[in-house]
Design an enzyme around this catalytic site. Structure first.
Site, PDB file in Angstrom:
ATOM      1  N   THR A 182     -13.598 -17.422  38.244  1.00  0.00           N
ATOM      2  CA  THR A 182     -12.854 -16.198  38.556  1.00  0.00           C
ATOM      3  C   THR A 182     -12.298 -16.202  39.975  1.00  0.00           C
ATOM      4  O   THR A 182     -11.524 -15.326  40.325  1.00  0.00           O
ATOM      5  CB  THR A 182     -13.740 -14.951  38.360  1.00  0.00           C
ATOM      6  OG1 THR A 182     -14.933 -15.089  39.149  1.00  0.00           O
ATOM      7  CG2 THR A 182     -14.128 -14.784  36.895  1.00  0.00           C
ATOM      8  N   GLY A 183     -12.678 -17.185  40.787  1.00  0.00           N
ATOM      9  CA  GLY A 183     -12.019 -17.387  42.067  1.00  0.00           C
ATOM     10  C   GLY A 183     -12.573 -16.562  43.212  1.00  0.00           C
ATOM     11  O   GLY A 183     -13.439 -15.706  43.044  1.00  0.00           O
ATOM     12  N   GLU A 184     -12.040 -16.875  44.403  1.00  0.00           N
ATOM     13  CA  GLU A 184     -12.385 -16.154  45.625  1.00  0.00           C
ATOM     14  C   GLU A 184     -11.101 -15.704  46.319  1.00  0.00           C
ATOM     15  O   GLU A 184     -10.090 -16.411  46.288  1.00  0.00           O
ATOM     16  CB  GLU A 184     -13.178 -17.049  46.597  1.00  0.00           C
ATOM     17  CG  GLU A 184     -14.424 -17.669  46.008  1.00  0.00           C
ATOM     18  CD  GLU A 184     -14.183 -19.095  45.554  1.00  0.00           C
ATOM     19  OE1 GLU A 184     -13.096 -19.654  45.835  1.00  0.00           O
ATOM     20  OE2 GLU A 184     -15.084 -19.656  44.903  1.00  0.00           O
ATOM     21  N   ASP A 220     -11.540 -26.903  44.765  1.00  0.00           N
ATOM     22  CA  ASP A 220     -10.091 -26.672  44.741  1.00  0.00           C
ATOM     23  C   ASP A 220      -9.793 -25.482  45.649  1.00  0.00           C
ATOM     24  O   ASP A 220      -9.833 -24.333  45.225  1.00  0.00           O
ATOM     25  CB  ASP A 220      -9.638 -26.404  43.310  1.00  0.00           C
ATOM     26  CG  ASP A 220      -8.130 -26.390  43.157  1.00  0.00           C
ATOM     27  OD1 ASP A 220      -7.433 -26.214  44.178  1.00  0.00           O
ATOM     28  OD2 ASP A 220      -7.648 -26.543  42.030  1.00  0.00           O
ATOM     29  N   HIS A 221      -9.523 -25.772  46.912  1.00  0.00           N
ATOM     30  CA  HIS A 221      -9.331 -24.736  47.921  1.00  0.00           C
ATOM     31  C   HIS A 221      -7.946 -24.826  48.541  1.00  0.00           C
ATOM     32  O   HIS A 221      -7.365 -25.901  48.621  1.00  0.00           O
ATOM     33  CB  HIS A 221     -10.356 -24.897  49.054  1.00  0.00           C
ATOM     34  CG  HIS A 221     -11.683 -24.278  48.767  1.00  0.00           C
ATOM     35  ND1 HIS A 221     -12.216 -23.268  49.543  1.00  0.00           N
ATOM     36  CD2 HIS A 221     -12.591 -24.514  47.797  1.00  0.00           C
ATOM     37  CE1 HIS A 221     -13.404 -22.919  49.060  1.00  0.00           C
ATOM     38  NE2 HIS A 221     -13.647 -23.673  47.997  1.00  0.00           N
ATOM     39  N   ASN A 224      -9.085 -18.071  48.547  1.00  0.00           N
ATOM     40  CA  ASN A 224      -8.112 -19.009  48.000  1.00  0.00           C
ATOM     41  C   ASN A 224      -6.994 -18.358  47.207  1.00  0.00           C
ATOM     42  O   ASN A 224      -5.876 -18.875  47.169  1.00  0.00           O
ATOM     43  CB  ASN A 224      -8.823 -20.005  47.082  1.00  0.00           C
ATOM     44  CG  ASN A 224      -9.813 -20.859  47.827  1.00  0.00           C
ATOM     45  OD1 ASN A 224      -9.470 -21.479  48.815  1.00  0.00           O
ATOM     46  ND2 ASN A 224     -11.054 -20.876  47.357  1.00  0.00           N
TER      47      ASN A 224
END
Length: 316
Positions: A103-105, A37-38, A108
């Site tokens: 926790t994401g990047e 999911d980007h 994104n």
């Protein structure tokens, strides 16, 4: 018995092509599918970034196997909106959807303009988002004020059974943190000994008996040289490792760093081999760790050839 799944990389393919690959993967015998999911790819050479949630509705309609998604609530997506999307897929396709929360990047999530926090703060935000989403998916009306805010939030179209909310972890420390509350674990493949440490930590932290999914990244081609060239072209930026992957926000900056990844270093993130037996052995090793599903991500552009090989050598 461990099932073998197919990973759909939104960073590398246009949504229409990726939908067709998902259909081909099911026809070849893959038992499950998951996607990334980007909003941006890791590399400008990858060149795509379709909206995962829009795509999931179309791809699940075109297939019959279970699907999963990994996403980061609390930045691009408000947790109530993400819960609504998960509930809608769960209602439309009963028993076929699961969601991993990470926790994401910055790549994104930093595009919202919010400050990008350190890992402990991202962990705390993740737990709050999980609690909000978990309650909403069970029909509760939620008011929560903290790192995220929800006021009298409620979902009106619910599935009969809530889709499970997994936690995503790349390290043993994060896996242990997730164990007591996440409903399953999604982790990365690679060296089975390292994967075992992550799974053990999850179980020790309270995750014993909960499902474990692994995303295993490979580069397969007809020759070793082709497989290596594909790995370096498509996945070198991701092989940098450490906190860099979570904190850099531009694909062009990942490409600059990817120039320093060589044939020896790429193996930290990608299993490069033209030998199907090598990949089959890795899948067997993950099965022995108790993985419920192993999703294979072949990073090369040769997806049709890979799916054909997998039908004969990996999923049969």
């Amino acid at each position: 018995m461990t099932r073998i799944g197919y990973h759909c990389s939104h960073e590398q393919y246009a949504p229409r092509a990726l939908r067709d690959l998902a259909r081909l993967a099911e026809e070849a015998g893959f038992a499950a599918i998951k996607c990334s999911d980007h909003i941006q790819p890791w590399s400008e050479r990858q060149g795509h970034s379709g909206h995962a949630w829009v795509w999931l509705g179309a791809a699940m309609q075109a297939t019959t196997v279970p699907f999963g998604n990994i996403a980061a609530p609390g930045y691009r997506y408000h947790p109530a909106v993400m819960a609504q999307a998960a509930a809608t897929l769960g209602q439309m396709f009963p028993g076929r959807f699961w969601l991993a929360l990470g926790t994401g990047e910055a790549l994104n999530e930093a595009m919202t303009g919010q400050p990008w926090p350190d890992k402990p703060e991202r962990n705390a935000r993740l737990k709050e988002c999980f609690d909000v989403m978990h309650a909403l998916l069970r029909g509760e009306t939620v008011t929560h004020r903290g790192r995220v805010t929800a006021v009298e939030a409620r979902l009106w179209s619910l599935p009969d059974t809530p889709p499970p909310l997994f936690g995503a972890a790349a390290t043993a420390e994060t896996a242990r943190f997730l164990g007591g509350w996440a409903e399953g674990l999604l982790t990365l493949g690679g060296d089975p000994a390292n994967v075992a440490k992550v799974i053990d930590a999850f179980r020790e932290g309270g995750g014993a008996g909960k499902p474990v999914h692994i995303q295993h990244t490979i580069s397969w081609a007809a020759t070793h040289d082709e497989a290596m060239a594909s790995a370096l072209d498509q996945w070198a930026p991701v092989a940098i490792g450490g906190e860099i992957n979570w904190d850099i926000r531009r694909p062009s900056d990942f490409d600059l760093l990817g120039q320093f990844v060589d044939k020896d270093q790429i193996g930290r993130s990608v299993s490069v081999s033209a030998d199907p037996g090598k990949h089959r052995a890795d899948l067997q090793a993950f099965a022995e760790l108790g993985a419920d599903v192993v999703f294979v991500h072949n990073v090369g552009r040769n997806q049709e050839e890979f799916i054909d090989m997998a039908a004969r050598e990996l999923v049969g």
